[in-house]
Design a protein around this motif. Structure first.
Motif, PDB file in Angstrom:
ATOM      1  N   LEU A   1       0.773 -18.561 -68.089  1.00 44.06           N
ATOM      2  CA  LEU A   1      -0.375 -18.312 -68.944  1.00 44.06           C
ATOM      3  C   LEU A   1      -1.384 -17.619 -68.039  1.00 44.06           C
ATOM      4  N   VAL A   2      -1.695 -16.365 -68.363  1.00 48.65           N
ATOM      5  CA  VAL A   2      -2.530 -15.521 -67.510  1.00 48.65           C
ATOM      6  C   VAL A   2      -3.755 -15.086 -68.295  1.00 48.65           C
ATOM      7  N   VAL A   3      -4.908 -15.145 -67.643  1.00 46.32           N
ATOM      8  CA  VAL A   3      -6.143 -14.657 -68.239  1.00 46.32           C
ATOM      9  C   VAL A   3      -6.705 -13.584 -67.319  1.00 46.32           C
ATOM     10  N   LEU A   4      -6.957 -12.419 -67.890  1.00 46.14           N
ATOM     11  CA  LEU A   4      -7.624 -11.337 -67.174  1.00 46.14           C
ATOM     12  C   LEU A   4      -9.039 -11.278 -67.728  1.00 46.14           C
ATOM     13  N   ALA A   5     -10.019 -11.660 -66.907  1.00 39.86           N
ATOM     14  CA  ALA A   5     -11.413 -11.772 -67.351  1.00 39.86           C
ATOM     15  C   ALA A   5     -12.215 -10.554 -66.897  1.00 39.86           C
ATOM     16  N   PHE A   6     -13.020 -10.020 -67.821  1.00 42.85           N
ATOM     17  CA  PHE A   6     -13.824  -8.817 -67.575  1.00 42.85           C
ATOM     18  C   PHE A   6     -15.292  -9.121 -67.818  1.00 42.85           C
ATOM     19  N   ASP A   7     -16.167  -8.445 -67.075  1.00 40.98           N
ATOM     20  CA  ASP A   7     -17.593  -8.714 -67.221  1.00 40.98           C
ATOM     21  C   ASP A   7     -18.264  -7.776 -68.227  1.00 40.98           C
ATOM     22  N   ASP A   8     -17.495  -7.310 -69.205  1.00 41.03           N
ATOM     23  CA  ASP A   8     -18.049  -6.538 -70.308  1.00 41.03           C
ATOM     24  C   ASP A   8     -17.248  -6.852 -71.569  1.00 41.03           C
ATOM     25  N   VAL A   9     -17.755  -6.441 -72.721  1.00 45.37           N
ATOM     26  CA  VAL A   9     -17.098  -6.803 -73.980  1.00 45.37           C
ATOM     27  C   VAL A   9     -15.896  -5.929 -74.316  1.00 45.37           C
ATOM     28  N   ASN A  10     -15.716  -4.811 -73.635  1.00 48.60           N
ATOM     29  CA  ASN A  10     -14.621  -3.894 -73.963  1.00 48.60           C
ATOM     30  C   ASN A  10     -13.465  -3.918 -72.972  1.00 48.60           C
ATOM     31  N   GLY A  11     -13.632  -4.573 -71.843  1.00 44.21           N
ATOM     32  CA  GLY A  11     -12.605  -4.557 -70.801  1.00 44.21           C
ATOM     33  C   GLY A  11     -11.260  -5.099 -71.251  1.00 44.21           C
ATOM     34  N   ALA A  12     -11.265  -6.182 -72.012  1.00 42.01           N
ATOM     35  CA  ALA A  12     -10.005  -6.798 -72.435  1.00 42.01           C
ATOM     36  C   ALA A  12      -9.233  -5.882 -73.380  1.00 42.01           C
ATOM     37  N   GLU A  13      -9.927  -5.207 -74.284  1.00 37.29           N
ATOM     38  CA  GLU A  13      -9.223  -4.299 -75.203  1.00 37.29           C
ATOM     39  C   GLU A  13      -8.676  -3.097 -74.459  1.00 37.29           C
TER      40      GLU A  13
ATOM     41  N   GLU B   1     -18.249 -15.522 -69.575  1.00 38.26           N
ATOM     42  CA  GLU B   1     -19.610 -15.830 -69.989  1.00 38.26           C
ATOM     43  C   GLU B   1     -19.995 -14.988 -71.209  1.00 38.26           C
ATOM     44  N   PRO B   2     -21.113 -15.308 -71.860  1.00 37.11           N
ATOM     45  CA  PRO B   2     -21.568 -14.451 -72.958  1.00 37.11           C
ATOM     46  C   PRO B   2     -21.682 -13.001 -72.492  1.00 37.11           C
ATOM     47  N   GLY B   3     -21.171 -12.087 -73.334  1.00 39.18           N
ATOM     48  CA  GLY B   3     -21.154 -10.667 -72.990  1.00 39.18           C
ATOM     49  C   GLY B   3     -19.886 -10.241 -72.271  1.00 39.18           C
ATOM     50  N   ASP B   4     -18.960 -11.167 -72.042  1.00 34.73           N
ATOM     51  CA  ASP B   4     -17.705 -10.884 -71.341  1.00 34.73           C
ATOM     52  C   ASP B   4     -16.543 -10.836 -72.331  1.00 34.73           C
ATOM     53  N   SER B   5     -15.399 -10.414 -71.827  1.00 37.23           N
ATOM     54  CA  SER B   5     -14.171 -10.432 -72.619  1.00 37.23           C
ATOM     55  C   SER B   5     -13.015 -10.837 -71.724  1.00 37.23           C
ATOM     56  N   ALA B   6     -11.896 -11.201 -72.349  1.00 39.29           N
ATOM     57  CA  ALA B   6     -10.713 -11.596 -71.586  1.00 39.29           C
ATOM     58  C   ALA B   6      -9.459 -11.279 -72.378  1.00 39.29           C
ATOM     59  N   LEU B   7      -8.416 -10.957 -71.662  1.00 47.35           N
ATOM     60  CA  LEU B   7      -7.099 -10.772 -72.251  1.00 47.35           C
ATOM     61  C   LEU B   7      -6.266 -11.974 -71.842  1.00 47.35           C
ATOM     62  N   PHE B   8      -5.834 -12.761 -72.835  1.00 49.71           N
ATOM     63  CA  PHE B   8      -5.007 -13.935 -72.613  1.00 49.71           C
ATOM     64  C   PHE B   8      -3.554 -13.532 -72.834  1.00 49.71           C
TER      65      PHE B   8
ATOM     66  N   LEU C   1      -4.159  -0.758 -61.053  1.00 49.37           N
ATOM     67  CA  LEU C   1      -5.477  -0.770 -61.676  1.00 49.37           C
ATOM     68  C   LEU C   1      -6.588  -0.727 -60.639  1.00 49.37           C
ATOM     69  N   ASP C   2      -6.311  -0.121 -59.507  1.00 50.89           N
ATOM     70  CA  ASP C   2      -7.301  -0.010 -58.446  1.00 50.89           C
ATOM     71  C   ASP C   2      -8.587   0.594 -59.016  1.00 50.89           C
ATOM     72  N   GLY C   3      -9.687  -0.074 -58.791  1.00 48.33           N
ATOM     73  CA  GLY C   3     -10.979   0.388 -59.289  1.00 48.33           C
ATOM     74  C   GLY C   3     -11.423  -0.296 -60.570  1.00 48.33           C
ATOM     75  N   VAL C   4     -10.505  -0.977 -61.267  1.00 44.74           N
ATOM     76  CA  VAL C   4     -10.863  -1.721 -62.471  1.00 44.74           C
ATOM     77  C   VAL C   4     -11.196  -3.150 -62.041  1.00 44.74           C
ATOM     78  N   GLU C   5     -12.404  -3.594 -62.361  1.00 43.17           N
ATOM     79  CA  GLU C   5     -12.850  -4.921 -61.943  1.00 43.17           C
ATOM     80  C   GLU C   5     -12.474  -5.981 -62.981  1.00 43.17           C
ATOM     81  N   PHE C   6     -11.700  -6.980 -62.557  1.00 44.01           N
ATOM     82  CA  PHE C   6     -11.373  -8.113 -63.403  1.00 44.01           C
ATOM     83  C   PHE C   6     -10.905  -9.260 -62.524  1.00 44.01           C
ATOM     84  N   GLU C   7     -10.952 -10.436 -63.089  1.00 50.85           N
ATOM     85  CA  GLU C   7     -10.505 -11.643 -62.392  1.00 50.85           C
ATOM     86  C   GLU C   7      -9.217 -12.114 -63.048  1.00 50.85           C
ATOM     87  N   ILE C   8      -8.242 -12.522 -62.226  1.00 50.84           N
ATOM     88  CA  ILE C   8      -6.981 -13.058 -62.737  1.00 50.84           C
ATOM     89  C   ILE C   8      -6.986 -14.571 -62.551  1.00 50.84           C
ATOM     90  N   ILE C   9      -6.726 -15.294 -63.644  1.00 52.12           N
ATOM     91  CA  ILE C   9      -6.605 -16.751 -63.595  1.00 52.12           C
ATOM     92  C   ILE C   9      -5.258 -17.064 -64.237  1.00 52.12           C
TER      93      ILE C   9
END
Length: 165
Positions: free
Chosen positions: A4-16, A112-119, A134-142
């Motif tokens: 189960l992987v979550v890619l978290a982005f600090d904007d609302v469009n990153g996950a899409e 956080e509010p204003g963020d998005s994630a791809l589960f 994806l070098d240069g694309v900022e996201f966190e992997i959990i």
């Protein structure tokens, strides 16, 4: 074994945007997706879930799984004791199928509010290779791993939820 992987982005469009890139990663066999969902938290903290049906096949878990997981992650703190008992019940259900409290805590803190994630429920995910591409694309992997038995339990639990719902 699935993850189960979550890619978290600090904007609302990153996950899409990342969801769209998953098509290419699947074609290149860098990941095999069992199920996927995009979550966007608005500025008020409300979460909107969009299941990514186009990325996955017939084995997808369905809305009950994603709805319960997202509900657990973002239960409103103002809901008081009701939320506390509901969170405890949901946490216990997810704990029974191998999704531990630390994973849930890390994900809820990352989005956080204003963020998005791809589960993603993924098999054979080569996350380091994906990260390199994806070098240069900022996201966190959990992520957390699920044994075959835990994955079977997850499918049985949420298939029953879909039928009951």
């Amino acid at each position: 074994m699935s993850s189960l992987v979550v890619l978290a982005f600090d904007d609302v469009n990153g996950a899409e945007r990342m969801r769209d890139k998953m098509y290419d990663f699947q074609k290149r066999e860098l990941i095999k997706l069992e199920d996927a969902a995009v979550v966007v938290r608005d500025e008020k903290g409300h979460a909107k879930v969009k299941q990514a049906h186009s990325l996955v096949g017939a084995g997808a878990l369905g809305g009950a799984f994603w709805g319960m997981l997202i509900g657990l992650l973002f239960l409103a703190p103002w809901a008081g004791l009701i939320a506390g008992s509901a969170a405890g019940a949901l946490s216990g259900k997810f704990g029974d199928i191998g999704i531990d409290d630390s994973f849930i805590k890390n994900v809820s803190e990352a989005i956080e509010p204003g963020d998005s994630a791809l589960f993603l429920l993924a098999r054979e995910a080569r996350l380091e290779r994906i990260r390199e591409d994806l070098d240069g694309v900022e996201f966190e992997i959990i992520e957390t791993n699920l044994s075959p038995e835990e994955e079977d339990q997850l499918r049985e639990t949420f298939a029953a939820e879909e039928i009951a719902g």
